[in-house]
Motif scaffolding. Structure first.
Motif, PDB file in Angstrom:
ATOM      1  N   ALA A  80      -8.019   9.738  -7.318  1.00 52.09           N
ATOM      2  CA  ALA A  80      -8.291   8.356  -7.712  1.00 52.09           C
ATOM      3  C   ALA A  80      -8.651   8.263  -9.194  1.00 52.09           C
ATOM      4  O   ALA A  80      -8.231   7.326  -9.878  1.00 52.09           O
ATOM      5  CB  ALA A  80      -9.407   7.771  -6.852  1.00 52.09           C
ATOM      6  N   LEU A 117       4.288   0.618  -7.257  1.00 57.59           N
ATOM      7  CA  LEU A 117       3.554   1.769  -6.732  1.00 57.59           C
ATOM      8  C   LEU A 117       4.384   3.041  -6.828  1.00 57.59           C
ATOM      9  O   LEU A 117       3.846   4.119  -7.093  1.00 57.59           O
ATOM     10  CB  LEU A 117       3.099   1.517  -5.306  1.00 57.59           C
ATOM     11  CG  LEU A 117       2.055   0.393  -5.142  1.00 57.59           C
ATOM     12  CD1 LEU A 117       1.606   0.293  -3.686  1.00 57.59           C
ATOM     13  CD2 LEU A 117       0.870   0.578  -6.069  1.00 57.59           C
ATOM     14  N   LEU A 158      -8.329   1.546  -4.990  1.00 61.73           N
ATOM     15  CA  LEU A 158      -8.066   2.976  -4.802  1.00 61.73           C
ATOM     16  C   LEU A 158      -9.020   3.536  -3.754  1.00 61.73           C
ATOM     17  O   LEU A 158     -10.237   3.416  -3.886  1.00 61.73           O
ATOM     18  CB  LEU A 158      -8.268   3.718  -6.132  1.00 61.73           C
ATOM     19  CG  LEU A 158      -7.527   3.141  -7.345  1.00 61.73           C
ATOM     20  CD1 LEU A 158      -7.909   3.899  -8.614  1.00 61.73           C
ATOM     21  CD2 LEU A 158      -6.027   3.170  -7.124  1.00 61.73           C
ATOM     22  N   VAL A 180      -3.362   3.626  -2.558  1.00 63.27           N
ATOM     23  CA  VAL A 180      -3.392   2.585  -3.583  1.00 63.27           C
ATOM     24  C   VAL A 180      -2.906   1.295  -2.944  1.00 63.27           C
ATOM     25  O   VAL A 180      -1.820   1.243  -2.371  1.00 63.27           O
ATOM     26  CB  VAL A 180      -2.496   2.944  -4.787  1.00 63.27           C
ATOM     27  CG1 VAL A 180      -2.562   1.850  -5.847  1.00 63.27           C
ATOM     28  CG2 VAL A 180      -2.893   4.296  -5.370  1.00 63.27           C
ATOM     29  N   THR A 204       0.843  -1.195   0.000  1.00 61.83           N
ATOM     30  CA  THR A 204       0.000   0.000   0.000  1.00 61.83           C
ATOM     31  C   THR A 204       0.877   1.243   0.000  1.00 61.83           C
ATOM     32  O   THR A 204       1.931   1.268   0.641  1.00 61.83           O
ATOM     33  CB  THR A 204      -0.905   0.015   1.252  1.00 61.83           C
ATOM     34  OG1 THR A 204      -1.656  -1.203   1.292  1.00 61.83           O
ATOM     35  CG2 THR A 204      -1.873   1.177   1.224  1.00 61.83           C
ATOM     36  N   TYR A 206      -5.734  -3.714  -8.092  1.00 63.92           N
ATOM     37  CA  TYR A 206      -5.465  -2.377  -7.570  1.00 63.92           C
ATOM     38  C   TYR A 206      -6.765  -1.848  -6.957  1.00 63.92           C
ATOM     39  O   TYR A 206      -7.795  -1.821  -7.615  1.00 63.92           O
ATOM     40  CB  TYR A 206      -5.047  -1.429  -8.693  1.00 63.92           C
ATOM     41  CG  TYR A 206      -3.667  -1.672  -9.235  1.00 63.92           C
ATOM     42  CD1 TYR A 206      -2.577  -0.928  -8.780  1.00 63.92           C
ATOM     43  CD2 TYR A 206      -3.443  -2.631 -10.221  1.00 63.92           C
ATOM     44  CE1 TYR A 206      -1.303  -1.136  -9.287  1.00 63.92           C
ATOM     45  CE2 TYR A 206      -2.170  -2.839 -10.730  1.00 63.92           C
ATOM     46  CZ  TYR A 206      -1.112  -2.093 -10.262  1.00 63.92           C
ATOM     47  OH  TYR A 206       0.147  -2.309 -10.776  1.00 63.92           O
ATOM     48  N   LEU A 231      -5.489   8.120 -11.324  1.00 66.37           N
ATOM     49  CA  LEU A 231      -4.821   6.826 -11.200  1.00 66.37           C
ATOM     50  C   LEU A 231      -5.596   5.749 -11.941  1.00 66.37           C
ATOM     51  O   LEU A 231      -5.014   4.924 -12.651  1.00 66.37           O
ATOM     52  CB  LEU A 231      -4.665   6.460  -9.719  1.00 66.37           C
ATOM     53  CG  LEU A 231      -3.640   7.301  -8.978  1.00 66.37           C
ATOM     54  CD1 LEU A 231      -3.893   7.270  -7.488  1.00 66.37           C
ATOM     55  CD2 LEU A 231      -2.237   6.837  -9.314  1.00 66.37           C
ATOM     56  N   THR A 267      -4.599   9.585  -2.913  1.00 68.80           N
ATOM     57  CA  THR A 267      -5.287   8.294  -2.972  1.00 68.80           C
ATOM     58  C   THR A 267      -4.407   7.218  -2.369  1.00 68.80           C
ATOM     59  O   THR A 267      -3.223   7.119  -2.697  1.00 68.80           O
ATOM     60  CB  THR A 267      -5.607   7.921  -4.442  1.00 68.80           C
ATOM     61  OG1 THR A 267      -6.331   8.981  -5.055  1.00 68.80           O
ATOM     62  CG2 THR A 267      -6.397   6.633  -4.530  1.00 68.80           C
TER      63      THR A 267
END
Length: 162
Positions: free
Chosen positions: A18, A152, A110, A120, A11, A108, A21, A118
């Protein structure tokens, strides 16, 4: 980070909405930019993913897999601006498409942390694999936690490029 015998989850909070992404994650042509394992080379399919049940094909490279190969990725999770996931299956040696995924998944999730950040969560899950020969052959987890963390980091860099 969590880890057990069937999945690894990492994470990170990324300074981006979001929706930005999600837009990046649903565009297979951009996946090589945030692959921390270095196995994703390019997308055969460049259309945006817009629902579960779709399939996209990626060109890959990994010495343990014999060098260059292709995967067919079956979209298993799609919740706009919240979640995207897929299960890959390697293409046959004769170039034939697989009939379906083999049981491991990339997911994934979000979670907005205000307007411009965000959380992730990236999960690499192989809990659905029941073929013991496949489990031994691949040696899960085939992708280590450090590569997921790097994914990430790369995702954070890619989203700022636009």
């Amino acid at each position: 980070m969590t880890s057990n015998q069937t999945h690894v989850t990492v994470t990170r909070t990324i300074d981006a909405p979001a929706k930005d992404l999600f837009a990046l994650l649903t565009l297979p042509a951009r996946h090589p930019e945030f692959d921390g394992s270095g196995t994703v080379r390019s997308a055969e399919d460049t259309e945006r993913i817009d629902k579960s049940g779709e399939k996209f094909v990626m060109n890959m490279h990994r010495e343990a897999m014999g060098g260059d190969y292709r995967t067919h990725n079956f979209v298993t999770a799609y919740d706009e601006n919240k979640m995207i996931g897929w299960q890959p299956a390697p293409e046959g040696e004769d170039g034939s498409a697989p009939e379906g995924p083999l049981g491991w998944e990339w997911l994934y999730t979000l979670t907005p942390q205000g307007a411009d950040a965000t959380e992730v969560e990236l999960t690499y899950d192989w809990s659905r694999i029941t073929d013991q020969k496949l489990l031994q052959k691949v040696g899960f987890p085939a992708i280590p936690q450090e590569d997921l963390e790097q994914s990430l980091n790369l995702l954070a860099a890619a989203v700022t490029k636009g």
